[in-house]
Design a protein around this motif. Structure first.
Motif, mmCIF file in Angstrom:
data_model
loop_
_atom_site.group_PDB
_atom_site.id
_atom_site.type_symbol
_atom_site.label_atom_id
_atom_site.label_comp_id
_atom_site.label_asym_id
_atom_site.label_seq_id
_atom_site.Cartn_x
_atom_site.Cartn_y
_atom_site.Cartn_z
ATOM 1 N N ALA A 6 1.205 -1.588 -0.045
ATOM 2 C CA ALA A 6 -0.180 -0.206 -0.046
ATOM 3 C C ALA A 6 0.462 1.169 -0.116
ATOM 4 O O ALA A 6 0.467 2.590 -0.375
ATOM 5 N N ARG A 7 1.787 1.116 0.728
ATOM 6 C CA ARG A 7 2.618 2.475 1.115
ATOM 7 C C ARG A 7 3.253 2.368 -0.663
ATOM 8 O O ARG A 7 3.491 4.023 -1.643
ATOM 9 N N HIS A 8 4.236 1.693 -1.564
ATOM 10 C CA HIS A 8 4.569 1.247 -2.353
ATOM 11 C C HIS A 8 3.375 2.133 -3.649
ATOM 12 O O HIS A 8 3.641 2.805 -4.229
ATOM 13 N N HIS A 9 2.734 1.270 -3.554
ATOM 14 C CA HIS A 9 1.253 1.990 -4.486
ATOM 15 C C HIS A 9 0.583 3.528 -4.045
ATOM 16 O O HIS A 9 0.968 5.000 -5.435
ATOM 17 N N ALA A 10 1.448 4.284 -3.304
ATOM 18 C CA ALA A 10 0.561 5.967 -2.623
ATOM 19 C C ALA A 10 2.024 6.933 -2.941
ATOM 20 O O ALA A 10 1.977 7.891 -4.112
ATOM 21 N N PHE A 11 3.523 5.704 -3.177
ATOM 22 C CA PHE A 11 4.375 6.099 -3.714
ATOM 23 C C PHE A 11 4.386 6.669 -5.587
ATOM 24 O O PHE A 11 4.658 7.408 -5.598
ATOM 25 N N GLU A 12 3.962 5.621 -5.961
ATOM 26 C CA GLU A 12 3.797 5.427 -7.321
ATOM 27 C C GLU A 12 2.768 6.392 -7.650
ATOM 28 O O GLU A 12 3.185 7.348 -8.589
ATOM 29 N N LEU A 13 1.741 6.292 -7.316
ATOM 30 C CA LEU A 13 1.044 7.244 -7.645
ATOM 31 C C LEU A 13 1.301 9.223 -6.997
ATOM 32 O O LEU A 13 1.362 9.384 -8.200
ATOM 33 N N ARG A 14 1.581 9.527 -6.123
ATOM 34 C CA ARG A 14 2.574 10.535 -5.976
ATOM 35 C C ARG A 14 3.375 10.868 -7.324
ATOM 36 O O ARG A 14 3.699 11.994 -7.565
ATOM 37 N N ARG A 15 4.660 10.094 -7.408
ATOM 38 C CA ARG A 15 5.450 10.051 -8.687
ATOM 39 C C ARG A 15 4.742 10.429 -9.551
ATOM 40 O O ARG A 15 5.017 11.193 -10.559
ATOM 41 N N ASP A 16 3.868 9.670 -10.467
ATOM 42 C CA ASP A 16 3.493 9.696 -11.241
ATOM 43 C C ASP A 16 2.354 11.267 -11.887
ATOM 44 O O ASP A 16 2.756 12.207 -12.831
ATOM 45 N N ILE A 17 2.123 12.196 -10.761
ATOM 46 C CA ILE A 17 0.929 13.129 -10.704
ATOM 47 C C ILE A 17 2.503 14.232 -10.487
ATOM 48 O O ILE A 17 2.347 15.033 -11.010
ATOM 49 N N GLU A 18 3.475 13.841 -10.162
ATOM 50 C CA GLU A 18 4.476 14.892 -10.000
ATOM 51 C C GLU A 18 5.047 14.709 -11.358
ATOM 52 O O GLU A 18 5.851 15.862 -11.112
ATOM 53 N N GLN A 19 5.302 13.753 -12.233
ATOM 54 C CA GLN A 19 5.967 13.808 -13.498
ATOM 55 C C GLN A 19 4.746 14.678 -14.844
ATOM 56 O O GLN A 19 3.791 14.681 -14.844
#
Length: 169
Positions: A156-169
């Motif tokens: 779940a923490r990894h999924h949150a990181f991936e979502l944040r990374r996608d938004i920042e790109q």
């Protein structure tokens, strides 16, 4: 220099000079360097005991360095590093050229073992450690350096990181 300027426009690959090179040495029982994780894109064998691995920009790897003499272990260390883009600031590190962004740097075998356990926990969560959030490795560094156990890295923490990374790109 922008990230896109480092790529060969014809095929999208990185030029050879944008790579980070890690020298691994293996002299059994004396001096041993190895990767705990990392995905090199190339390798050059220098001798029976030495090889150089090549990593593209923005890759993560864990380098373990261990040395001993006639009286036992004299050094054990683990570094988790993010490779850099040309023109980006970096920190130098032995056997890593030109250097990288050091996310974790721990010395002493008991602490190195704690970091290895944290890497195992990331893998147990079904996440490739090279894809884990860089902030997690900084967290592991801080907690282990303070003599505390790091929090686990969950799917779940990894999924949150991936979502944040996608938004920042």
């Amino acid at each position: 220099m922008t990230r896109h300027a480092c790529r060969d426009e014809r095929d999208g690959r990185h030029s050879a000079d944008s790579h980070t090179h890690i020298e691994l040495i293996w002299i059994e029982g004396r001096l041993e360097h190895w990767l705990r994780f990392g995905l090199p894109v190339g390798e050059r064998i220098v001798s029976r005991r030495t090889r150089v691995l090549h990593f593209p920009p923005d890759a993560l790897f864990a380098l373990i360095r261990w040395a001993a003499n006639d009286h036992g272990t004299v050094k054990s260390r683990i570094d988790i590093v993010r490779t850099i883009w040309p023109g980006e600031a970096y920190t130098t590190l032995p056997f890593v050229r030109p250097g990288g962004e050091i996310l974790l740097s721990i010395e002493g075998w008991p602490r190195v073992e704690k970091v290895l356990g944290a890497i195992d926990m990331v893998e147990a969560a079904g996440v490739d450690p090279t894809r884990a959030a860089p902030d997690h490795w900084r967290h592991v560094h801080s907690r282990v350096a303070a003599g505390m156990d790091p929090r686990s890295y969950t799917a779940a923490r990894h999924h949150a990181f991936e979502l944040r990374r996608d938004i920042e790109q």
